[in-house]
Design an enzyme around this catalytic site. Structure first.
Site, short mmCIF file in Angstrom:
data_model
loop_
_atom_site.label_atom_id
_atom_site.label_comp_id
_atom_site.label_asym_id
_atom_site.label_seq_id
_atom_site.Cartn_x
_atom_site.Cartn_y
_atom_site.Cartn_z
N HIS A 255 0.83 -1.21 0.00
CA HIS A 255 0.00 0.00 0.00
C HIS A 255 0.86 1.26 0.00
O HIS A 255 0.67 2.16 -0.83
CB HIS A 255 -0.91 -0.03 1.23
N GLU A 256 1.82 1.32 0.91
CA GLU A 256 2.65 2.53 1.00
C GLU A 256 3.57 2.66 -0.20
O GLU A 256 3.91 3.78 -0.61
CB GLU A 256 3.45 2.52 2.30
N HIS A 259 1.82 4.67 -2.80
CA HIS A 259 2.00 6.10 -2.57
C HIS A 259 3.39 6.55 -3.01
O HIS A 259 3.57 7.56 -3.70
CB HIS A 259 1.83 6.42 -1.08
N GLU A 285 -4.41 7.90 -3.08
CA GLU A 285 -4.97 6.67 -2.54
C GLU A 285 -5.34 5.70 -3.64
O GLU A 285 -5.30 4.47 -3.45
CB GLU A 285 -6.18 6.99 -1.67
#
Length: 491
Positions: A255-256, A259, A285
């Site tokens: 997830h990170e 980003h 996101e």
């Protein structure tokens, strides 16, 4: 030098200082000695005062007046961002900006201790201060308009709460119906055993590289709440480890990395300019969620990941094969924590927070009543009671950091990701073949070229429309979720 040259030179220094301020926050979350909290609060407040002075410097107004509207589209976009930032910053008194920076640094420490102690009453007094200051900031920014919309605009420029209420209202019925149908089926098995921290972090770094994260311009550390920080050539991420749940670490990392890859892949020509960062938190996101869910939790990628987990921890992990592993990755089960929620239920966690924080900012909900309101809404939405504050009102860092208006961008990002994934599947028909080998380059390359490299060149809605070929809509996300979980649970 022209007025535009002077303006951009001044802006680059401001952007550089903002990056330094961000590094102070990163350090506070990862490595800062606990006893340094009060000093760090003063340091961040001093840096915020300097940044506010620069962002409201009268010369910016003079340069903007001289520049007008450039013909070059890149220069025009730079001016659009600078003018917006200047006009917003000018509405907020310097003392208020500094007070907020000082307060949220202190509030974060109070929140972390209250969370560890399961004591909302210990956090409530400082949260009242945060709400009051952010409400004052929102009122200054709104200039007679809607206070919450003014705060939301910090994270998703141009978005309005009324539009999000309509979009989220369309999400809820189909999500609730699908959730009820899935939970009526026998539960999927999960992993068993203990997964050591060193092994999790090693695999975490492998996954970061697998999804294109450039470790020469980044690093992976641990934090209470995973996050990504920085842009350009210094983009750092954090994750966390749970001995009995390696998915927490692995999927937080993916997830990170979504980003971080967005920030690393922006056109280098935009570095240390307003275009050199992600255009909004909703678009940001969309990248983290498509990395984590549509790619990282796909059947094809789970087949490859199963082998990596077995190599790291052995085969005695509670699932016998790739198919069982895929089901374990995507199982739907009751849980308290937003960041650990499955794709199907995640948005219900966000909508709860969206409604509560709007009520806090409007004054319809008092901080003293927040814990009860949270618990009542959670039980109504999920069908069981919150067992302790750390699993409820104290679980997220956002309100201690004053990030009111941030939460809805999580669900908006999911909606964007649904649109992007539909376009990606059409553009890369053999996507699953690469993912099954642990090769994400076709997907990450498509996202880089069609969205990430543009940075802030286009508005949030425009960059999604250009990449996805359609206006943002909740339909593609809901269709994807229904197809995936109907197949998983035999609906």
């Amino acid at each position: 030098m022209t007025a535009y040259d002077n303006l951009m030179a001044f802006q680059r220094d401001t952007e550089a200082l903002a990056q330094i301020a961000g590094r102070l926050s990163w350090d506070q979350e990862t490595m800062m000695p606990r006893g340094a909290a009060d000093q760090r609060s003063d340091e961040r407040a001093a840096m915020e005062a300097v940044l506010h002075q620069r962002r409201t410097d009268p010369r910016i107004g003079d340069w903007l007046a001289q520049v007008g509207q450039p013909d070059d589209p890149v220069a025009r976009a730079q001016i659009r961002h600078i003018r917006r930032s200047y006009e917003r910053a000018a509405r907020v008194p310097e003392k208020l900006a500094s007070d907020i920076a000082r307060l949220v640094s202190r509030a974060h420490v109070v929140w972390a201790e209250a969370r560890a102690d399961d004591d909302f009453a210990a956090f409530a007094p400082v949260l009242k201060e945060v709400v009051a200051l952010r409400r004052a900031e929102g009122e200054a920014l709104a200039d007679g308009g809607d206070t919450y919309d003014a705060l939301l605009d910090d994270y998703e420029p141009g978005a309005k709460a009324a539009d999000l209420v309509e979009m989220f209202g369309a999400l809820r019925p189909r999500l609730v119906a699908l959730r009820e149908a899935v939970l009526s089926k026998p539960p999927m098995p999960g992993l068993t055993g203990s997964f050591d921290e060193q092994g999790q972090m090693k695999l975490s770094r492998l996954l970061a590289k697998t999804f294109g994260y450039d470790m020469a311009r980044g690093r992976v550390d641990k934090a209470v709440h995973p996050f990504s920080s920085g842009s350009g050539d210094d983009v750092r991420i954090t994750t966390r480890t749970v001995p009995l749940d390696p998915f927490n670490c692995l999927y937080s990392t993916i997830h990170e990395v979504g980003h971080a890859s967005y920030e690393q892949n922006i056109d280098p020509a935009y570095r240390l300019t307003p275009l050199g960062a992600g255009v909004s938190m909703g678009v940001h996101e969309s990248q983290s969620r498509i990395f984590e869910n549509q790619l990282g939790r796909s059947r094809a990628f789970c087949g490859w990941l199963y082998g990596q987990v077995c190599d790291s921890f052995g085969r005695d992990i509670g699932v016998a094969d790739e198919d069982a592993f895929y089901k374990a990755v995507n199982r739907v089960q009751n849980g308290y924590i937003r960041t650990e929620a499955d794709e199907l239920q995640y948005n219900l966690h966000v909508l709860l927070r969206f409604d509560l924080e709007r009520a806090l900012i409007s004054g319809d909900l008092a901080v003293d009543d927040l814990e009860t309101a949270w618990n009542d809404r959670f039980e109504a939405d999920f069908g069981f009671a919150v067992d302790r504050p750390a699993h409820g009102v104290l679980q997220d860092v956002h309100w201690s950091a004053g990030l009111f208006g941030y939460f809805p961008t999580y669900s908006l990002g999911n909606v964007y990701a649904g649109c992007l994934y539909a376009a990606l599947r059409k553009a890369v028909p053999d996507l699953d073949e690469g993912l099954a080998r642990g090769d994400t380059s076709a997907a990450t390359g498509w996202l880089r070229e069609n969205l990430q490299r543009h940075g802030g060149l286009y508005s949030p809605r425009e960059v999604i429309e250009r990449a996805a070929g359609q206006a943002p809509s909740e339909g593609p996300l809901l269709d994807y979720l229904e197809e995936k979980f109907s197949g998983l649970y035999g609906l």
